[in-house]
Every structure is written in structure tokens, then in C-alpha cells.
Design a protein around this motif. Sequence first.
Motif, PDB file in Angstrom:
ATOM      1  N   UNK A  48     -33.690  40.888   4.798  1.00 22.91           N
ATOM      2  CA  UNK A  48     -32.933  40.487   3.613  1.00 22.91           C
ATOM      3  C   UNK A  48     -33.557  39.221   3.040  1.00 22.91           C
ATOM      4  N   UNK A  49     -33.588  39.141   1.728  1.00 24.98           N
ATOM      5  CA  UNK A  49     -34.119  37.962   1.037  1.00 24.98           C
ATOM      6  C   UNK A  49     -33.276  37.715  -0.196  1.00 24.98           C
ATOM      7  N   UNK A  50     -33.624  36.661  -0.918  1.00 25.67           N
ATOM      8  CA  UNK A  50     -32.973  36.352  -2.191  1.00 25.67           C
ATOM      9  C   UNK A  50     -34.033  36.374  -3.280  1.00 25.67           C
ATOM     10  N   UNK A  51     -33.654  36.908  -4.450  1.00 25.30           N
ATOM     11  CA  UNK A  51     -34.596  36.962  -5.562  1.00 25.30           C
ATOM     12  C   UNK A  51     -33.834  36.792  -6.867  1.00 25.30           C
ATOM     13  N   UNK A  52     -34.494  36.186  -7.836  1.00 20.18           N
ATOM     14  CA  UNK A  52     -33.893  35.986  -9.152  1.00 20.18           C
ATOM     15  C   UNK A  52     -34.065  37.250  -9.987  1.00 20.18           C
ATOM     16  N   UNK A  53     -32.947  37.834 -10.387  1.00 20.65           N
ATOM     17  CA  UNK A  53     -32.951  39.019 -11.236  1.00 20.65           C
ATOM     18  C   UNK A  53     -32.122  38.706 -12.476  1.00 20.65           C
ATOM     19  N   UNK A  54     -32.774  38.678 -13.618  1.00 23.07           N
ATOM     20  CA  UNK A  54     -32.102  38.385 -14.887  1.00 23.07           C
ATOM     21  C   UNK A  54     -31.292  37.087 -14.793  1.00 23.07           C
TER      22      UNK A  54
END
Length: 238
Positions: A48-54
Motif C-alpha cells: 500500500x502507498x499514497x499517491x496524489x490523484x486529482x
Amino acid sequence: MANLQPVTVNRHGKQRWRRFSSFAFAAQSTIAPLMLTEVRSAASALPIAFINIQNQLVPVALLGLDQGRNACIGAQGEWLPGYTPASLRVWPFSIGAGSKGERLLCVDEDSGLLTNTEDGEPFFGDDGKPAPALETVLSFLSRLTQEREPSIAAATALLAADVLEPWDVVVRADEREWSLENFMRVKEDALAALPDQSILALHRAGALALAYTQLHSMAQLPALGRRAAQLQPQAAEQ
């Protein structure tokens, strides 16, 4: 490219739909958004990771390491890891936005799962109301939509607490290697150093459990690398 159309009586009243039997529709997906209610299950099978989406920070499951190549799908379209993200379980349906911002149940008309025969589930009953199977789909998607906001809020709370950092890691398997880009991970030492008041605030936001789950899930990265290494070379290079 998906051909998403709102589900309506006029358009689909005489049609039926079949449940998918292959995950080939997700063959180019390398991430899947996760809801707070599923992150613990996902962490047992997927990193699991975190990513910027919109412009929103979203917790996601990593599904592949090569661009446009999902490493979690077998040769027969079967799902390989022990957990399937909820966002992938309800295809060919999704929630879309109408012209006034209203939420609409949509279906991918190019999915190959819509039929004019008696095979499959009806969209609507004779009374024009959604058939039971479609009601189940709508309920599931509504729940996912409702859970999206708390998931983003929890991830944003971790960012605001300054306990996230770029996930700079190289994955190696079978003489291949990949570098993760644009993802973030939890800084365990920064999390441990937070004052009690901050820890309590993260706990109440559901962010504390998310943080430790993300840390736990990183142990799944080598397995993802091994699956990615097994992809056919010509497919990985496309």
C-alpha cells in the motif's frame, strides 16, 4: 477505452448483464484506490502507498511495477494475490457524475457483458425498478463512494502531521529492477515521535491504523516484484 453510459430504463430496460469471469479488464491498472475498511485485508496481500490523484491524497494498492502492466492477473485472467481491491469487484459498473454533479450508476457498454438475450441478470424489473442484482451493485458502489471521503481525509491527516515521505525504493527480482516514483510512505520514526495529542487526533480520523497498516504492507513489495518479473518480456516493454 471504456464506454461508460448511465444506466436507464430507456437504454437498458430490455437488456441483461453478465458477471465478469476474467480480470483482463484491469490488465493495464497498476494501482487501485483503497477504502479504510479494506486496507487491513489488502495489506496481507498487496503493498500500500499514497499517491496524489486529482489534487487528493489517496491510499492505493500497488498492482504492477511496469507502466500499464498489472502483475496481479494470471494468464487465464485469474486474480493472483489473496485479496481483490473492492474497486475491481464490481466491473462493468461504476459511479459517474451527471451534468449537474449528481451521482449516476454507469455501465461500460464495451465490456462485452451486456446482452439482449435471456442470458444474465436483468437491469430492471417489469415495474421499471432496478432488479435485485442491480440493487446489490448500486448498494455496493454507494458504500464505496461514501467511504472514499474518509479514506482521503485519513491520508491527508497523515500528510498534515508530517509523517509521510516520498517512497524512494528500488525493487529487484530475477535480474530486473524497478524504481517507485510519485508514491509516498509513512515515516515510522516521525510517527513514533508525535505527541500524544497528535496521536489521538490521527486515531480519531482513522489515520493511525492506516499508517501502521501501510508500514506492514511494505513486506508485500518483494512478492509484487516476483510477479512483475514473470510477465512476458515483450508485454513489459510495450
